[in-house]
Each structure stands twice: as structure tokens, then as C-alpha cells.
Design a protein around this motif. Sequence first.
Motif, PDB file in Angstrom:
ATOM      1  N   GLY A 168      45.709 -47.279 -53.117  1.00 50.27           N
ATOM      2  CA  GLY A 168      46.639 -47.390 -51.997  1.00 50.27           C
ATOM      3  C   GLY A 168      47.655 -48.504 -52.181  1.00 50.27           C
ATOM      4  N   VAL A 169      48.718 -48.439 -51.391  1.00 56.13           N
ATOM      5  CA  VAL A 169      49.762 -49.461 -51.394  1.00 56.13           C
ATOM      6  C   VAL A 169      49.954 -49.951 -49.960  1.00 56.13           C
ATOM      7  CG1 VAL A 169      52.193 -49.963 -51.871  1.00 56.13           C
ATOM      8  CG2 VAL A 169      50.942 -48.367 -53.323  1.00 56.13           C
ATOM      9  N   PRO A 170      49.945 -51.273 -49.734  1.00 64.77           N
ATOM     10  CA  PRO A 170      50.254 -51.754 -48.378  1.00 64.77           C
ATOM     11  C   PRO A 170      51.618 -51.228 -47.936  1.00 64.77           C
ATOM     12  CG  PRO A 170      49.512 -53.555 -49.791  1.00 64.77           C
ATOM     13  CD  PRO A 170      49.733 -52.377 -50.688  1.00 64.77           C
ATOM     14  N   GLN A 171      51.743 -50.933 -46.657  1.00 66.82           N
ATOM     15  CA  GLN A 171      53.053 -50.521 -46.151  1.00 66.82           C
ATOM     16  C   GLN A 171      53.969 -51.745 -46.149  1.00 66.82           C
ATOM     17  OE1 GLN A 171      53.761 -49.210 -41.939  1.00 66.82           O
ATOM     18  NE2 GLN A 171      54.135 -47.253 -42.950  1.00 66.82           N
ATOM     19  N   VAL A 172      55.133 -51.619 -46.777  1.00 58.40           N
ATOM     20  CA  VAL A 172      56.032 -52.753 -46.946  1.00 58.40           C
ATOM     21  C   VAL A 172      57.158 -52.687 -45.926  1.00 58.40           C
ATOM     22  CG1 VAL A 172      57.583 -53.978 -48.515  1.00 58.40           C
ATOM     23  CG2 VAL A 172      55.495 -52.907 -49.400  1.00 58.40           C
ATOM     24  N   TRP A 173      57.351 -53.787 -45.212  1.00 60.43           N
ATOM     25  CA  TRP A 173      58.404 -53.937 -44.211  1.00 60.43           C
ATOM     26  C   TRP A 173      59.271 -55.140 -44.573  1.00 60.43           C
ATOM     27  CZ3 TRP A 173      58.736 -51.111 -39.465  1.00 60.43           C
ATOM     28  CH2 TRP A 173      57.694 -50.204 -39.251  1.00 60.43           C
ATOM     29  N   LEU A 174      60.562 -54.994 -44.410  1.00 63.16           N
ATOM     30  CA  LEU A 174      61.448 -56.148 -44.451  1.00 63.16           C
ATOM     31  C   LEU A 174      61.788 -56.513 -43.016  1.00 63.16           C
ATOM     32  CD1 LEU A 174      61.621 -55.577 -47.490  1.00 63.16           C
ATOM     33  CD2 LEU A 174      64.007 -56.286 -47.375  1.00 63.16           C
ATOM     34  N   LEU A 175      61.723 -57.803 -42.729  1.00 60.86           N
ATOM     35  CA  LEU A 175      61.933 -58.297 -41.373  1.00 60.86           C
ATOM     36  C   LEU A 175      63.215 -59.105 -41.327  1.00 60.86           C
ATOM     37  CD1 LEU A 175      58.331 -59.770 -40.962  1.00 60.86           C
ATOM     38  CD2 LEU A 175      59.028 -57.379 -40.857  1.00 60.86           C
ATOM     39  N   GLY A 176      63.920 -59.042 -40.216  1.00 56.23           N
ATOM     40  CA  GLY A 176      65.129 -59.836 -40.129  1.00 56.23           C
ATOM     41  C   GLY A 176      65.771 -59.769 -38.762  1.00 56.23           C
ATOM     42  N   SER A 177      66.699 -60.698 -38.539  1.00 58.77           N
ATOM     43  CA  SER A 177      67.429 -60.775 -37.278  1.00 58.77           C
ATOM     44  C   SER A 177      68.924 -60.578 -37.485  1.00 58.77           C
ATOM     45  CB  SER A 177      67.169 -62.123 -36.603  1.00 58.77           C
ATOM     46  OG  SER A 177      67.531 -63.195 -37.463  1.00 58.77           O
ATOM     47  N   THR A 178      69.297 -60.067 -38.671  1.00 62.27           N
ATOM     48  CA  THR A 178      70.695 -59.776 -38.974  1.00 62.27           C
ATOM     49  C   THR A 178      70.775 -58.449 -39.716  1.00 62.27           C
ATOM     50  OG1 THR A 178      70.737 -60.820 -41.160  1.00 62.27           O
ATOM     51  CG2 THR A 178      71.165 -62.248 -39.246  1.00 62.27           C
ATOM     52  N   ALA A 201      71.364 -59.575 -29.988  1.00 60.30           N
ATOM     53  CA  ALA A 201      72.616 -58.838 -30.123  1.00 60.30           C
ATOM     54  C   ALA A 201      72.742 -58.272 -31.532  1.00 60.30           C
ATOM     55  CB  ALA A 201      73.815 -59.749 -29.832  1.00 60.30           C
ATOM     56  N   GLY A 202      73.238 -57.040 -31.626  1.00 62.11           N
ATOM     57  CA  GLY A 202      73.561 -56.462 -32.923  1.00 62.11           C
ATOM     58  C   GLY A 202      72.439 -55.713 -33.604  1.00 62.11           C
ATOM     59  N   GLY A 203      71.267 -55.705 -33.016  1.00 59.96           N
ATOM     60  CA  GLY A 203      70.140 -55.070 -33.676  1.00 59.96           C
ATOM     61  C   GLY A 203      70.274 -53.566 -33.808  1.00 59.96           C
ATOM     62  N   GLN A 204      70.808 -52.930 -32.779  1.00 57.36           N
ATOM     63  CA  GLN A 204      70.947 -51.478 -32.819  1.00 57.36           C
ATOM     64  C   GLN A 204      71.844 -51.045 -33.977  1.00 57.36           C
ATOM     65  OE1 GLN A 204      71.163 -53.401 -30.135  1.00 57.36           O
ATOM     66  NE2 GLN A 204      70.076 -52.493 -28.391  1.00 57.36           N
ATOM     67  N   GLN A 205      72.948 -51.759 -34.166  1.00 58.57           N
ATOM     68  CA  GLN A 205      73.850 -51.428 -35.270  1.00 58.57           C
ATOM     69  C   GLN A 205      73.186 -51.690 -36.613  1.00 58.57           C
ATOM     70  OE1 GLN A 205      76.854 -49.878 -35.329  1.00 58.57           O
ATOM     71  NE2 GLN A 205      76.528 -49.932 -37.556  1.00 58.57           N
ATOM     72  N   ALA A 206      72.399 -52.769 -36.697  1.00 58.15           N
ATOM     73  CA  ALA A 206      71.697 -53.071 -37.945  1.00 58.15           C
ATOM     74  C   ALA A 206      70.734 -51.948 -38.317  1.00 58.15           C
ATOM     75  CB  ALA A 206      70.948 -54.395 -37.811  1.00 58.15           C
ATOM     76  N   VAL A 207      70.029 -51.411 -37.325  1.00 56.67           N
ATOM     77  CA  VAL A 207      69.082 -50.322 -37.598  1.00 56.67           C
ATOM     78  C   VAL A 207      69.820 -49.038 -37.952  1.00 56.67           C
ATOM     79  CG1 VAL A 207      67.309 -48.851 -36.550  1.00 56.67           C
ATOM     80  CG2 VAL A 207      67.225 -51.327 -36.222  1.00 56.67           C
ATOM     81  N   ARG A 208      70.936 -48.753 -37.285  1.00 55.13           N
ATOM     82  CA  ARG A 208      71.716 -47.564 -37.631  1.00 55.13           C
ATOM     83  C   ARG A 208      72.243 -47.653 -39.062  1.00 55.13           C
ATOM     84  NH1 ARG A 208      73.335 -47.784 -32.078  1.00 55.13           N
ATOM     85  NH2 ARG A 208      75.108 -49.150 -32.568  1.00 55.13           N
ATOM     86  N   SER A 209      72.729 -48.822 -39.445  1.00 49.87           N
ATOM     87  CA  SER A 209      73.236 -49.001 -40.801  1.00 49.87           C
ATOM     88  C   SER A 209      72.120 -48.866 -41.828  1.00 49.87           C
ATOM     89  CB  SER A 209      73.901 -50.378 -40.930  1.00 49.87           C
ATOM     90  OG  SER A 209      75.026 -50.484 -40.084  1.00 49.87           O
TER      91      SER A 209
END
Length: 343
Positions: A168-178, A201-209
Motif C-alpha cells: 500500500g501507499v499512504p494517501q498523499v495530500w499537499l496542504l496550503g493556504s495559497t 479568502a481565495g481558497g475556492q479559486q485555488a481549488v478550482r485551479s
Amino acid sequence: MNVLKLSILDQSPVSSGFTHSEALQQTIQLAQAADRLGYTRFWVSEHHNSAGLAGSSPEVLLSTLAARTSRIRLGSGGVLLPHYSAYKVAENFRMLEALYPGRIDLGIGRAPGGTPHTAKALRGVSADLFEGLERFPAQVSDLLRFLTDSVEPGHVFEGIRATPLVDGVPQVWLLGSTGQSGVYASQAGAAFCFAHFINGAGGQQAVRSYRKSFRPSALNVVPQATVCIYVLCAETDEEAERQAASFDLRILQVEKGEFAGVLPPEEALAYPYSEWDRTRVRDNRSRMIIGGPKRVKEQLLELAESYEVDEVMVVAGGYHMETRVRTCELLAEAFGLGIGIRL
């Protein structure tokens, strides 16, 4: 939207009058409650040289949490990769995956997790802090190579494998506020968690991108995203607002570099706020959801819809451990978590 999944990020906050050891025991208790209540995952953070936050080594804490729980996914929110060897991080999380298969998340970030002086102590006094940040994308690539056994021929690390060797492989997440963290996640084919509790502020656009630019990988064939926000839920809106005074002051004091521990609501309400302080408290509410179950559920659903995600991660706040646990219990009840779970 499908049924909303809920998860928890716990920073092991140290309330005034309590010790760091007691704060870590509270994290264990909260993880056990989350396991029992039906939350999807439970993450712990990494901070250094902090009187108000006890969690400095997520890998060590995760091993204890995994041994004390039975179902919930557990992860780092997150390992601050610029401080460390990508190879050693891969080994640490392969070890966790070997011991607790299918339950481990590896969340990574590039923040210092403390002052520049503390960062030098972590990396070595001669280390160049800016160089560490610049190397972050290459470190992420190396980490994923080690986790997936995909070091290509001719690479400087050819022939090196991270042990223990597991399927197995751990599920990898990148975390950030920008948005930049979303760019790194999309390029790596990793999942992405936006820290709305840090930047409202700006999180929705970051996730869409992130979704638009996502490159399929050995980790994920489709993008996966979540959002993390401060939450305090009580039986009534009025009681939640009273308890949230501790939350408001804690965040303000962190901004002012004065944070040494979470104060009780009574002391927080009596704090001599300046006009600037009150403005910051109002502004910081954009990073929080406070209220009774009905209000909190509505606002969490609105947040998830705005981010177009089916999972939200909460940082449960308050001075009393009972307040944090009660937040998790009320949310579990409001969203119908844990139905059919037997531990």
C-alpha cells in the motif's frame, strides 16, 4: 452534492493551566471520539518552539493514535517537508502504512512551523531557509518516487528503496493556504487541502485551479480536494458565541505573537481589546463557523458547496476539552455520521 463527509485536524492546543502532556492526552481522547463518531479522518499538525501548541512530531503521535483507534484514517496536517529528508519521511510513513495498512494519510506542507530561528535549529544553523523553500517541488517529486518505488534509471537515487517494502501507499495530500500549494499538488497528482482556517479568502479559486491543472499520477487518477476551517458548535448559538471568546482571543494573540495558551471564556471576554483588536476579531470570523447545530450545519454545507468538495475538515476550538468533544458530537449528530459503525 453527495452526503458531506467530516474530518478533524487537531493542533494539540495547550489551554491555560494545562501542561503539554495533558494537551497530547486530549488529542488522543479527541481521536478516539472521532473514531467512535464516524469521522472520515483525523490529522495532527506540526509546530515547533510553541508554548501554546504541543504537537511537534506528527509521525510519533500518529503511531500512538493508530494504536488507540480502530477505523478512522490518520494523518499529518502536515509534515513540514523543507526541514527534512524526503527519503526519511517516506520511510516513516511506509512504516506507519505497514503497521496500519489502509489508514494512513501523509499531508505535507512547506511552512516553517515556527520562527526562522527555530527553522535553523531544525535544518542546521548553516542551512539556507530560502533554498529549502525553493527545493520544495523537487523534494515532493523525490518523496513520491520513494513512496511509489518509481525512481527512474539514471536518477541520482537509482537503486534506493524506502523500507519497509509494503504493497500500500499512504494517501498523499499537499496542504496550503495559497494557490501555489494547489499548483504543487496538481503537478504531483496529489490530493489538496486548502487551509481556510489560515486564509479565509481565495481558497475556492485555488481549488478550482488545482482541479483544472491536475495531472493524473500513480497516487490519484482524478483530483481530490478538501477544505479545513475552525468550528465551534454548542447546543445554542448564544452558548457557542460565549465559548468562542476563547477562540477569538487565541487567534488574535497568535497574530500578535503573544500566544501562550488558550484562555477560559471568562478571561477572554474581559480582555482589554483595542479598536484594532476588535477589527481583527471581526475579520478573523471569516475563518470560523460558530453557532448551534442548525447554523453550523447550514454554513458547513454552504462552504462545501462553494469549494465544490464532498468533505470538510474542522479544527474544533474552545478552552475546555469538553467543548471540543461536544463540537464533534453535535456535528456527528447533525450530519448523521457513524450510522452502523460498531467499534
